[in-house]
Write an enzyme that holds these catalytic residues in place. Structure first.
Site, PDB file in Angstrom:
ATOM      1  N   HIS A 199      75.782  83.357   8.897  1.00  0.00           N
ATOM      2  CA  HIS A 199      75.171  82.157   8.301  1.00  0.00           C
ATOM      3  C   HIS A 199      75.252  81.022   9.309  1.00  0.00           C
ATOM      4  CE1 HIS A 199      74.220  78.929   5.511  1.00  0.00           C
ATOM      5  NE2 HIS A 199      73.715  79.876   4.743  1.00  0.00           N
ATOM      6  N   ASP A 233      73.094  86.785   0.324  1.00  0.00           N
ATOM      7  CA  ASP A 233      72.164  87.906   0.118  1.00  0.00           C
ATOM      8  C   ASP A 233      72.836  89.264   0.132  1.00  0.00           C
ATOM      9  OD1 ASP A 233      69.932  85.965   2.059  1.00  0.00           O
ATOM     10  OD2 ASP A 233      69.804  86.357  -0.096  1.00  0.00           O
TER      11      ASP A 233
HETATM   12  C1  SDX Z   1      69.914  82.735   3.801  1.00  0.00           C
HETATM   13  O1  SDX Z   1      70.399  78.280   5.947  1.00  0.00           O
HETATM   14  C2  SDX Z   1      70.694  78.631   4.751  1.00  0.00           C
HETATM   15  O2  SDX Z   1      71.419  77.943   4.011  1.00  0.00           O
HETATM   16  C3  SDX Z   1      70.079  79.935   4.269  1.00  0.00           C
HETATM   17  C4  SDX Z   1      70.544  80.448   2.913  1.00  0.00           C
HETATM   18  C5  SDX Z   1      70.088  79.532   1.780  1.00  0.00           C
HETATM   19  O3  SDX Z   1      70.755  79.517   0.738  1.00  0.00           O
HETATM   20  O4  SDX Z   1      69.013  78.899   1.934  1.00  0.00           O
HETATM   21  O5  SDX Z   1      71.939  80.556   2.899  1.00  0.00           O
HETATM   22  C6  SDX Z   1      69.943  81.823   2.604  1.00  0.00           C
HETATM   23  O6  SDX Z   1      68.924  82.789   4.473  1.00  0.00           O
HETATM   24  C7  SDX Z   1      71.154  83.501   4.175  1.00  0.00           C
HETATM   25  C8  SDX Z   1      70.997  84.309   5.507  1.00  0.00           C
HETATM   26  C9  SDX Z   1      70.254  85.606   5.203  1.00  0.00           C
HETATM   27  N1  SDX Z   1      69.884  86.268   6.512  1.00  0.00           N
HETATM   28  C10 SDX Z   1      70.495  87.408   6.869  1.00  0.00           C
HETATM   29  O7  SDX Z   1      71.408  87.950   6.263  1.00  0.00           O
HETATM   30  C11 SDX Z   1      69.922  88.015   8.141  1.00  0.00           C
HETATM   31  C12 SDX Z   1      71.062  88.432   9.068  1.00  0.00           C
HETATM   32  N2  SDX Z   1      71.712  87.227   9.575  1.00  0.00           N
HETATM   33  C13 SDX Z   1      71.292  86.696  10.824  1.00  0.00           C
HETATM   34  O8  SDX Z   1      69.989  86.921  11.207  1.00  0.00           O
HETATM   35  C14 SDX Z   1      71.887  85.334  11.169  1.00  0.00           C
HETATM   36  O9  SDX Z   1      73.227  85.407  10.931  1.00  0.00           O
HETATM   37  C15 SDX Z   1      71.327  84.097  10.496  1.00  0.00           C
HETATM   38  C16 SDX Z   1      69.842  84.037  10.601  1.00  0.00           C
HETATM   39  C17 SDX Z   1      71.731  84.055   9.079  1.00  0.00           C
HETATM   40  C18 SDX Z   1      71.923  82.890  11.227  1.00  0.00           C
HETATM   41  O10 SDX Z   1      71.442  82.918  12.499  1.00  0.00           O
HETATM   42  P1  SDX Z   1      71.983  81.907  13.644  1.00  0.00           P
HETATM   43  O11 SDX Z   1      72.862  80.854  13.059  1.00  0.00           O
HETATM   44  O12 SDX Z   1      70.796  81.486  14.438  1.00  0.00           O
HETATM   45  O13 SDX Z   1      72.937  82.821  14.472  1.00  0.00           O
HETATM   46  P2  SDX Z   1      72.488  83.686  15.716  1.00  0.00           P
HETATM   47  O14 SDX Z   1      71.287  84.505  15.330  1.00  0.00           O
HETATM   48  O15 SDX Z   1      72.411  82.781  16.883  1.00  0.00           O
HETATM   49  O16 SDX Z   1      73.728  84.683  15.844  1.00  0.00           O
HETATM   50  C19 SDX Z   1      74.902  84.271  16.549  1.00  0.00           C
HETATM   51  C20 SDX Z   1      75.449  85.576  17.120  1.00  0.00           C
HETATM   52  C21 SDX Z   1      74.419  86.333  17.958  1.00  0.00           C
HETATM   53  O17 SDX Z   1      75.151  87.129  18.875  1.00  0.00           O
HETATM   54  P3  SDX Z   1      75.330  86.577  20.417  1.00  0.00           P
HETATM   55  O18 SDX Z   1      73.952  86.145  20.895  1.00  0.00           O
HETATM   56  O19 SDX Z   1      76.299  85.428  20.288  1.00  0.00           O
HETATM   57  O20 SDX Z   1      75.875  87.766  21.158  1.00  0.00           O
HETATM   58  O21 SDX Z   1      75.795  86.469  16.056  1.00  0.00           O
HETATM   59  C22 SDX Z   1      74.968  87.634  16.121  1.00  0.00           C
HETATM   60  C23 SDX Z   1      73.776  87.283  16.981  1.00  0.00           C
HETATM   61  O22 SDX Z   1      73.259  88.467  17.631  1.00  0.00           O
HETATM   62  N3  SDX Z   1      74.556  87.925  14.743  1.00  0.00           N
HETATM   63  C24 SDX Z   1      74.534  89.119  14.196  1.00  0.00           C
HETATM   64  C25 SDX Z   1      74.152  88.904  12.857  1.00  0.00           C
HETATM   65  N4  SDX Z   1      73.942  87.621  12.643  1.00  0.00           N
HETATM   66  C26 SDX Z   1      74.186  86.997  13.817  1.00  0.00           C
HETATM   67  N5  SDX Z   1      74.799  90.354  14.701  1.00  0.00           N
HETATM   68  C27 SDX Z   1      74.684  91.383  13.828  1.00  0.00           C
HETATM   69  N6  SDX Z   1      74.331  91.270  12.517  1.00  0.00           N
HETATM   70  C28 SDX Z   1      74.049  90.042  12.010  1.00  0.00           C
HETATM   71  N7  SDX Z   1      73.699  89.914  10.745  1.00  0.00           N
END
Ligand code: SDX
Length: 392
Positions: A271, A328
């Site tokens: 998140h 989620d």
């Molecule tokens: C919602 O914003 C909100 O409030 C949203 C929400 C709401 O109520 O409106 O809470 C609802 O959208 C919840 C999130 C649902 N999405 C997912 O579950 C999809 C999986 N999660 C990711 O895509 C991610 O964690 C996000 C999109 C939720 C957040 O993305 P960020 O903050 O841009 O983080 P990032 O993509 O930059 O990740 C940071 C690191 C990265 O690794 P490095 O580049 O540092 O090596 O963490 C890794 C990412 O590759 N990473 C994951 C991961 N999520 C982040 N690796 C594996 N699995 C994951 N799920």
């Protein structure tokens, strides 16, 4: 470039606005709507009370609530001509695409919204809250080849939705209070979340003085994305894949750790704001156990979900990046137990988030926010002469 631009991709460190609606503390895992904790509201309030609180800023008195709830009850019918638009969609159309289109079409049925006059916003707020659940059920019924149900003014908000979803002309449908209460908790937990992707979209579209239906429709489209609300559908499909693949969660944890090469992410994890836990996930995880037990549902993917959470939370990759289950991760397991199909999960998220979108749109208008127009860092070509086609 004239002037000084700070690049902040994904607005990770940008405050886009001031707001008095929802308070998040990502470190402490705190979520409050107008100062009330979601733990308190989920346990004691009805979804419509929370909708009123978010939109108007205070919990309603009994009289205010009766007026609000009665107005909603009286507007649940949708103009029959909307059905002609709906009937034009392919049966396999994703319910989120249908919902975004039909909510946008509502602006054509309530034309006193042009040029941002919004003479009576409250009337449109009631219409949106009243008609979204009705429209949401159409896709589900049509996909089954079942007749669409009309809303009933004798039913409360959530029982009305459940009746439109599940009742059939051939047999009586009785709303199970366990199902209605589980849905009440889920809708409250999804109701608002400050400046997330879809809410920021609603504010940005509304900041141009576009009408409320077009703004909410844009929010529905943003929510559909698998990185946002669409994740709840992705989670269940991921858990089903893991189950079909023998249930070896560690294999999927390894795949997610190599996200860069595998392109695989653990949906429902991570998140932007919460860095220790998502308070909503905690409540939903517990509710999943309670609801499935009460309904006598034994869903093997709940155990797989718990196993995945356990494996990930003991893995350096996830711990170092502070990736925990988000809202989620467990919600789809409850929706499934309630009989709601996977492709309707994000529609459920939209029904829950609607009051939040409305509240944020209303606040943006009332505080007269300027039109949103961010800048950029230009990285394209410097000036060059045009070369006529015959010379290229
Ligand atoms: C919602 O914003 C909100 O409030 C949203 C929400 C709401 O109520 O409106 O809470 C609802 O959208 C919840 C999130 C649902 N999405 C997912 O579950 C999809 C999986 N999660 C990711 O895509 C991610 O964690 C996000 C999109 C939720 C957040 O993305 P960020 O903050 O841009 O983080 P990032 O993509 O930059 O990740 C940071 C690191 C990265 O690794 P490095 O580049 O540092 O090596 O963490 C890794 C990412 O590759 N990473 C994951 C991961 N999520 C982040 N690796 C594996 N699995 C994951 N799920």
């Amino acid at each position: 470039q004239t002037g000084y631009v700070t690049l902040d991709r994904g607005y990770k460190n940008t405050g886009a606005t001031k707001s008095a609606i929802t308070f998040l503390d990502g470190e402490l895992g705190i979520l409050q709507y107008r100062g009330y904790s979601i733990e308190d509201l989920a346990a004691k309030a009805s979804f419509l009370e929370v909708a009123y609180l978010l939109i108007y800023g205070e919990l309603p008195t009994q009289e205010e609530f009766t007026t609000f709830e009665t107005a909603i009850r009286r507007h649940t019918l949708v103009n029959e001509d909307m059905r002609k638009i709906f009937d034009g969609f392919p049966v396999k159309a994703h319910p989120m695409g249908v919902l975004a289109s039909l909510v946008s079409a509502m602006s054509a049925f309530y034309p006193d919204l042009e040029s941002g006059k919004d003479d009576d916003v409250d009337r449109h707020i009631i219409r949106l809250l009243a008609k979204l659940p009705t429209i949401a059920t159409w896709s589900y019924k049509r996909a089954l080849g079942h007749p669409i149900n009309y809303p009933k003014n004798t039913l409360d908000y959530i029982p009305n939705f459940l009746n439109m979803m599940f009742s059939l002309p051939v047999e009586d449908y009785k709303v199970d209070p366990v199902v209605a209460e589980a849905l009440n908790v889920l809708l409250i937990l999804h109701a608002d979340h400050e400046q997330n992707c879809s809410t920021s979209t609603v504010r940005l579209v509304g900041s141009s003085q576009a009408n409320i239906y077009s703004s909410i429709s844009a929010g529905i489209s943003a929510l559909w994305g698998p990185l946002h609300g669409g994740a709840n559908q992705e989670v269940i499909e991921m858990l089903e894949d893991i189950k079909a693949d023998g249930g070896d969660v560690s294999k999927y944890v390894e795949m997610a750790k190599n996200a860069k090469t595998t392109g695989f992410r653990l949906f429902g994890f991570g998140h932007r704001v919460y860095k220790n836990f998502d308070p909503r996930a905690k409540i939903i995880k517990k509710a999943a156990d309670d609801v499935l037990a009460k309904l006598g549902v034994n869903d093997p993917i709940l155990e797989i979900a718990k196993g995945l959470e356990e494996a990930a939370l003991h893995d350096e990759y996830f711990v170092s990046r502070k990736l925990y289950p988000n809202v989620d991760f467990y919600s789809g397991i409850i929706y499934r137990a309630l009989g709601i199909p996977t492709n309707m999960f994000t529609v459920m998220f939209a029904i829950g988030r609607l009051p939040g979108w409305i509240a944020q749109w209303k606040e943006m208008r009332e505080t007269k926010e300027p039109i949103g127009r961010p800048r950029q860092i230009y990285t394209g070509s410097t000036l060059r002469e045009f070369v006529p086609l015959e010379k290229r």
